[in-house]
Design an enzyme around this catalytic site. Structure first.
Site, PDB file in Angstrom:
ATOM      1  N   ASP A 357       0.830  -1.155  -0.067  1.00 48.97           N
ATOM      2  CA  ASP A 357       0.246   0.040   0.042  1.00 48.97           C
ATOM      3  C   ASP A 357       0.728   1.186   0.104  1.00 48.97           C
ATOM      4  O   ASP A 357       1.828   1.310   0.672  1.00 48.97           O
ATOM      5  CB  ASP A 357      -0.814  -0.025   1.202  1.00 48.97           C
ATOM      6  N   GLU A 393       1.799  -0.633  -5.032  1.00 54.19           N
ATOM      7  CA  GLU A 393       0.717   0.439  -5.316  1.00 54.19           C
ATOM      8  C   GLU A 393       1.654   1.889  -5.550  1.00 54.19           C
ATOM      9  O   GLU A 393       2.120   2.533  -4.598  1.00 54.19           O
ATOM     10  CB  GLU A 393      -0.357   0.775  -4.096  1.00 54.19           C
TER      11      GLU A 393
END
Length: 706
Positions: A357, A393
């Site tokens: 993330d 990401e």
């Protein structure tokens, strides 16, 4: 193998609580601390520790001791004394019980109270700005999270990592609870749990769908924000980590530390036995402690100035994550925490890879993203981590953090440009032909460098964050009122269309067009070069009722509804067909980028682009903003056939003149999204295909019978 001494001083390595058969070695990093106490609890209900052990031995700022007689299941935390000097980045407060960042199990979750804050707080907030500089002396022990000693001992048997090649990988993003909670085929006690995901109905479904890897939304122990609890909501997605080594007990049928760990391992073992890989969505970019107005739960009270990135005013936190704080991976101990955690999940929990993330926040060497940062160097040289699947990401909350295409070799990336360009093409935006072609061919403009290949592009249309596929073709505005933020949260620009009515409708023309557009989007996703990622439920029309930020909706808004309509069943069958087609055609699982020319001895270029008029696309046609129709001819690889795809995003039908088939053959229709009930491989003897509006057609070369 390193042997941990059983002297009272114990060992500084390994960090965390390590059971040695007749006691436990405790080790915790607390830079610049003056005094550290290990606090042992007899029960989760205890409001104060039953025993304190002074940790007198210190090695390289790691405090350590061996406590004989302590058994697995023991609950514990730390109290750390030292300077309270926020202006110097130091926030030691012995009145606050701290969770061991290396705790392998969670014996008690955080229970919100003002005593958890290092400064005087009322209702979770400082009374005024200056209060954050004042030390609070209320004891947080009754409310703090407790770590638990966990012993290894699971029987892995012959478990092995499936090691699915990247070219064959299809990722399926799911939430452990949301995927299983409403599945009536799973035993009730297991719904919403790790074992529910490991159950036979779940595995049978995943295998029948044709995916190869599950990517689990965060399963590290996380904290539900106090604000959400007041609204009777929860942090459903789990992007608020506090324990980087502990599986969250919220997803365990037996939430005890030992039971939770065993269930997670059983889930992995069962998925592996079916040939499915397990990837974890991990959140190392920030923690649940937030900014200077947040609670003192773990890292802040151990080594605030070493674990977090601070502003020039050391009272304040750099916030590249949008959540208040950012882990400082420029510091060796922070990098150690991340890498130790990653290796633990690979070596002890047997997972196969990770999706990071907001990776850009971890890759900032100074203030800017740096693909040569120490974080990337540490991962790349690691003999364990460099061999698992690594997915980025590639952005964070700061505009300078957008790094699509910039991660080092060995990484794959969520390709946000694929999502945006494909959505815009199919909803009818002009001038998207060139972008669509580039994305379909593997996004070489971003990834064809430094030895990278198409697999670096994780192609996706939807993810947990944003509209589901159903909502993407049903809503033009977000509908997030249930989140309690007056519809201010969530993305405003979704590249979506409702085709005449906002939300659900029974109007046949609109329903038919929506179903067709879902098929168009899925076909583009699965048949493009790169690594496809599906979001759980998209293949069966899952809706979140227009909520495009359902992070706090731990309810039917987010859970997969397994009661399927006829349209849902048809979409599921179509998705299975697409994945089988991808699996069976080597040209759709390319190891290298297309060259745009014929290889030696080949009858076709490896890829060519065709206009409906019957010729290869010309330069002016690529620049024509009104052109919304294109053909893609993919030459075969050994064991495969030539494939021809016709994509028409316009609102009018087009007569598409097909490129000539090889002598002795003709084009056969594999599928037409405008005619989903037609039999596959239908003969197409003519030279013109009547391509309906908003449709995707796939054809293959078929040899004529003698």
């Amino acid at each position: 193998m390193f042997r941990v001494p059983k002297t009272p001083e114990g060992s500084p390595y390994p960090l965390g609580a390590t059971w040695l058969g007749d006691g436990v070695n405790f080790a915790v990093f607390a830079a610049d601390a003056e005094h550290v106490e290990l606090c042992l609890f007899d029960s989760p209900e205890d409001e104060i520790e039953a025993r304190r052990v002074e940790m007198e031995a210190v090695t390289d700022q790691v405090w350590h001791c061996f406590v004989p007689g302590v058994e697995p299941g023991q609950l514990y935390g730390y109290r750390v004394s030292g300077p309270w000097r926020p202006e110097h980045g130091l926030r030691f407060n012995p009145h606050k019980l701290l969770l061991d960042p290396y705790a392998r199990g969670i014996g008690r979750r955080v229970r919100w109270d003002d005593a958890l804050f290092g400064f005087p707080a009322e209702n979770g907030l400082p009374r005024n700005a200056s209060d954050t500089d004042i030390l609070d002396e209320r004891d947080s022990a009754p409310y703090a999270a407790l770590g638990a000693v966990v012993a290894d001992g699971f029987d892995w048997g012959a478990d092995e990592h499936p090691r699915v090649p990247w070219r064959d990988t299809v990722v399926y993003e799911l939430h452990v609870k949301g995927f299983t909670k409403l599945n009536a085929k799973i035993p009730p006690a297991l719904r919403g749990t790790y074992l529910g995901l490991a159950s036979e109905p779940s595995i049978e479904y995943l295998l029948s769908l044709g995916v190869t890897a599950v990517e689990l939304l965060p399963v590290h122990y996380h904290v539900d924000e106090a604000r959400l609890e007041k609204l009777h909501l929860r942090n459903y997605w789990g992007y608020n980590t506090l324990g980087f080594f502990a599986p969250d007990p919220a997803y365990a049928a037996d939430p005890s530390p030992a039971g939770c760990t065993a269930e997670f391992k059983q889930m992995v073992k069962s998925l592996h036995s079916a040939g499915l890989e397990v990837l974890l969505d991990v959140v190392y970019n920030h923690t649940a402690e937030g900014n200077e107005r947040g609670p003192t739960l773990s890292l802040r009270g151990l080594a605030n100035h070493r674990y977090y990135r601070l502003e020039k005013d050391l009272r304040r936190y750099q916030n590249y994550t949008g959540t208040g704080n950012t882990l400082d991976t420029r510091d060796p101990r922070s990098i150690q925490l991340v890498l130790d955690s990653l290796r633990y999940w690979v070596e002890q929990m047997h997972v196969d890879g990770f999706r990071f993330d907001l990776l850009s926040a971890l890759g900032r060497e100074s203030d800017a993203f740096d693909p040569g940062s120490g974080f990337f160097d540490a991962i790349q040289q690691d003999p364990v981590l460099s061999r698992v699947k690594l997915i980025a990401e590639p952005w964070d909350a700061d505009p300078g953090g957008y790094a699509v295409g910039r991660c080092p070799t060995g990484w794959s990336e969520w390709n946000g440009k694929f999502r945006d360009d494909v959505r815009q093409f199919w909803k009818g935006d002009g001038g998207k032909i060139s972008a669509l072609a580039t994305r379909f061919a593997g996004s070489s403009d971003y990834y064809n460098h430094s030895g990278r290949s198409p697999r670096a592009s994780i192609n996706f249309i939807t993810s947990h964050d944003g509209f589901t596929l159903e909502d993407l073709v049903s809503y033009e505005r977000k509908h997030n009122m249930a989140n309690g933020e007056h519809n201010r949260d969530g993305e405003n620009h979704n590249n979506s269309r409702n085709y005449g009515i906002e939300g659900p409708t029974h109007t046949p023309e609109i329903v038919e067009l929506r179903e067709r557009q879902k098929r168009n989007l899925l076909a583009t996703l699965i048949l493009s070069a790169g690594t496809p990622m599906l979001t759980a439920g998209d293949e069966i029309g899952r809706t979140q009722r227009g909520n495009n930020n359902a992070y706090c909706q731990d309810n039917e808004i987010s859970w997969v509804d397994w009661r399927l309509s006829n349209d849902d069943e048809a979409l599921l069958g179509f998705t299975r067909m697409l994945l089988a087609l991808r699996r069976g055609e080597p040209a759709l699982r390319r190891k290298q980028f297309f060259l745009g020319r014929a290889l030696d001895g080949a009858d076709f270029k490896d890829i060519s682009w065709h206009a409906p008029e019957g010729h290869e696309m010309l330069a002016p046609e690529w620049r024509d903003a009104h052109r919304q129709t294109i053909g893609v001819l993919i030459g075969p690889e050994p064991g495969g056939d030539p494939l021809l795809f016709l994509l028409n995003a316009s609102s009018r039908a087009v007569d598409f003149r097909l490129p000539p088939a090889l002598a002795g053959g003709h084009w056969g229709v594999l599928f037409d999204t405008a005619k989903p009930d037609d039999a596959p491989a239908a003969s197409m003897r003519g030279v013109v295909y009547p391509l309906k509006d908003h449709s995707f057609v796939a054809l293959e070369m078929i040899e004529d019978l003698p």
